[in-house]
Design a protein around this motif. Structure first.
Motif, PDB file in Angstrom:
ATOM      1  N   GLU A  79       1.816   1.491  -5.036  1.00 21.44           N
ATOM      2  CA  GLU A  79       1.300   2.342  -3.960  1.00 21.44           C
ATOM      3  C   GLU A  79       1.429   1.671  -2.598  1.00 21.44           C
ATOM      4  O   GLU A  79       0.488   1.644  -1.813  1.00 21.44           O
ATOM      5  CB  GLU A  79      -0.166   2.686  -4.245  1.00 21.44           C
ATOM      6  N   ALA A  80       2.590   1.128  -2.285  1.00 22.65           N
ATOM      7  CA  ALA A  80       2.787   0.399  -1.032  1.00 22.65           C
ATOM      8  C   ALA A  80       2.657   1.266   0.212  1.00 22.65           C
ATOM      9  O   ALA A  80       2.087   0.816   1.198  1.00 22.65           O
ATOM     10  CB  ALA A  80       4.136  -0.302  -1.058  1.00 22.65           C
ATOM     11  N   PRO A  81       3.172   2.509   0.232  1.00 23.85           N
ATOM     12  CA  PRO A  81       3.020   3.286   1.464  1.00 23.85           C
ATOM     13  C   PRO A  81       1.559   3.517   1.845  1.00 23.85           C
ATOM     14  O   PRO A  81       1.214   3.515   3.021  1.00 23.85           O
ATOM     15  CB  PRO A  81       3.717   4.613   1.149  1.00 23.85           C
ATOM     16  N   ALA A 142     -12.887  -0.005  -3.847  1.00 22.28           N
ATOM     17  CA  ALA A 142     -14.336   0.072  -3.627  1.00 22.28           C
ATOM     18  C   ALA A 142     -14.702   1.312  -2.822  1.00 22.28           C
ATOM     19  O   ALA A 142     -15.714   1.965  -3.103  1.00 22.28           O
ATOM     20  CB  ALA A 142     -14.822  -1.189  -2.913  1.00 22.28           C
ATOM     21  N   PHE A 143     -13.886   1.655  -1.827  1.00 23.54           N
ATOM     22  CA  PHE A 143     -14.145   2.851  -1.032  1.00 23.54           C
ATOM     23  C   PHE A 143     -14.099   4.096  -1.909  1.00 23.54           C
ATOM     24  O   PHE A 143     -14.976   4.962  -1.829  1.00 23.54           O
ATOM     25  CB  PHE A 143     -13.129   2.964   0.103  1.00 23.54           C
ATOM     26  N   GLN A 144     -13.080   4.202  -2.749  1.00 30.07           N
ATOM     27  CA  GLN A 144     -12.957   5.374  -3.616  1.00 30.07           C
ATOM     28  C   GLN A 144     -14.087   5.424  -4.629  1.00 30.07           C
ATOM     29  O   GLN A 144     -14.619   6.497  -4.909  1.00 30.07           O
ATOM     30  CB  GLN A 144     -11.618   5.365  -4.337  1.00 30.07           C
ATOM     31  N   ASP A 145     -14.443   4.292  -5.186  1.00 29.58           N
ATOM     32  CA  ASP A 145     -15.532   4.252  -6.161  1.00 29.58           C
ATOM     33  C   ASP A 145     -16.844   4.707  -5.527  1.00 29.58           C
ATOM     34  O   ASP A 145     -17.578   5.509  -6.098  1.00 29.58           O
ATOM     35  CB  ASP A 145     -15.668   2.831  -6.720  1.00 29.58           C
ATOM     36  N   LEU A 163      -7.575   6.864  -8.516  1.00 32.12           N
ATOM     37  CA  LEU A 163      -8.246   5.607  -8.791  1.00 32.12           C
ATOM     38  C   LEU A 163      -7.576   4.830  -9.928  1.00 32.12           C
ATOM     39  O   LEU A 163      -7.408   3.621  -9.853  1.00 32.12           O
ATOM     40  CB  LEU A 163      -9.726   5.855  -9.111  1.00 32.12           C
ATOM     41  N   TYR A 164      -7.158   5.521 -10.981  1.00 30.60           N
ATOM     42  CA  TYR A 164      -6.501   4.827 -12.096  1.00 30.60           C
ATOM     43  C   TYR A 164      -5.173   4.212 -11.663  1.00 30.60           C
ATOM     44  O   TYR A 164      -4.795   3.151 -12.131  1.00 30.60           O
ATOM     45  CB  TYR A 164      -6.328   5.761 -13.303  1.00 30.60           C
ATOM     46  N   ARG A 165      -4.427   4.903 -10.754  1.00 27.73           N
ATOM     47  CA  ARG A 165      -3.154   4.328 -10.266  1.00 27.73           C
ATOM     48  C   ARG A 165      -3.399   3.141  -9.371  1.00 27.73           C
ATOM     49  O   ARG A 165      -2.655   2.164  -9.393  1.00 27.73           O
ATOM     50  CB  ARG A 165      -2.356   5.398  -9.517  1.00 27.73           C
ATOM     51  N   LEU A 166      -4.460   3.223  -8.567  1.00 31.46           N
ATOM     52  CA  LEU A 166      -4.799   2.125  -7.669  1.00 31.46           C
ATOM     53  C   LEU A 166      -5.202   0.888  -8.469  1.00 31.46           C
ATOM     54  O   LEU A 166      -4.817  -0.222  -8.159  1.00 31.46           O
ATOM     55  CB  LEU A 166      -5.909   2.560  -6.728  1.00 31.46           C
ATOM     56  N   GLU A 167      -5.986   1.093  -9.510  1.00 30.64           N
ATOM     57  CA  GLU A 167      -6.403  -0.041 -10.344  1.00 30.64           C
ATOM     58  C   GLU A 167      -5.243  -0.601 -11.141  1.00 30.64           C
ATOM     59  O   GLU A 167      -5.211  -1.801 -11.405  1.00 30.64           O
ATOM     60  CB  GLU A 167      -7.546   0.386 -11.259  1.00 30.64           C
TER      61      GLU A 167
END
Length: 168
Positions: A79-81, A142-145, A163-167
């Protein structure tokens, strides 16, 4: 170039374009190459001797962050962009800050000629860059959570990846 890349990447992400901007990537690449040439010319002028103060360290770490960002944009599934929304303005500000910060009064020059020392410096600067990007991912997580638990989903929440992709 970092600033223009930041504006383009942020604009595209806020408009809902999931794919990375090729023009934004090239702008960041242009900024990286300009940054690299400026750092190399500084090293050549001083014949490989570098005063490792806050100013020079900030430039080297921001160069490492830019390199890692550029490489991660080319890796599918990363998720670089989205990270570019935070990383690229930070890069522009850090380069600006390194130009504005005053030079240290007492300069102790360190000659970087031994290959082991060069490898150590490069690896440590890349580690700082990677740690910076990981910290940004952790803050986004943390912001999304927090937004999910408090049920206050704003516009920024929808720009960030799942969230799952970010983690992952």
């Amino acid at each position: 170039a970092y600033g223009m890349g930041a504006v383009l990447v942020t604009y595209r992400q806020l408009r809902g374009h999931g794919e990375p901007s090729l023009l934004g990537w090239w702008l960041v690449a242009l900024g990286f190459l300009t940054h690299l040439v400026a750092m190399s010319s500084t090293l050549m002028i001083h014949h490989g001797e570098v005063a490792f103060d806050l100013k020079v360290s900030l430039e080297f770490v921001s160069l490492a962050v830019a390199l890692l960002y550029l490489l991660s944009c080319r890796i599918p599934g990363v998720e670089a962009p989205v990270v570019g929304i935070v990383v690229l303005p930070m890069l522009a500000l850090s380069v600006l800050a390194s130009r504005v910060l005053p030079q240290a009064h007492r300069i102790e020059l360190l000659t970087v000629t031994h290959p082991i020392l060069i490898a150590h410096l490069v690896m440590s600067l890349l580690a700082y860059g990677l740690l910076t990007i990981a910290a940004i991912f952790a803050l986004m997580d943390a912001f999304q959570d927090h937004a999910l638990k408090s049920k206050h989903l704003g516009r920024l929440f929808h720009v960030l990846p799942a969230l799952y992709r970010l983690e992952t």
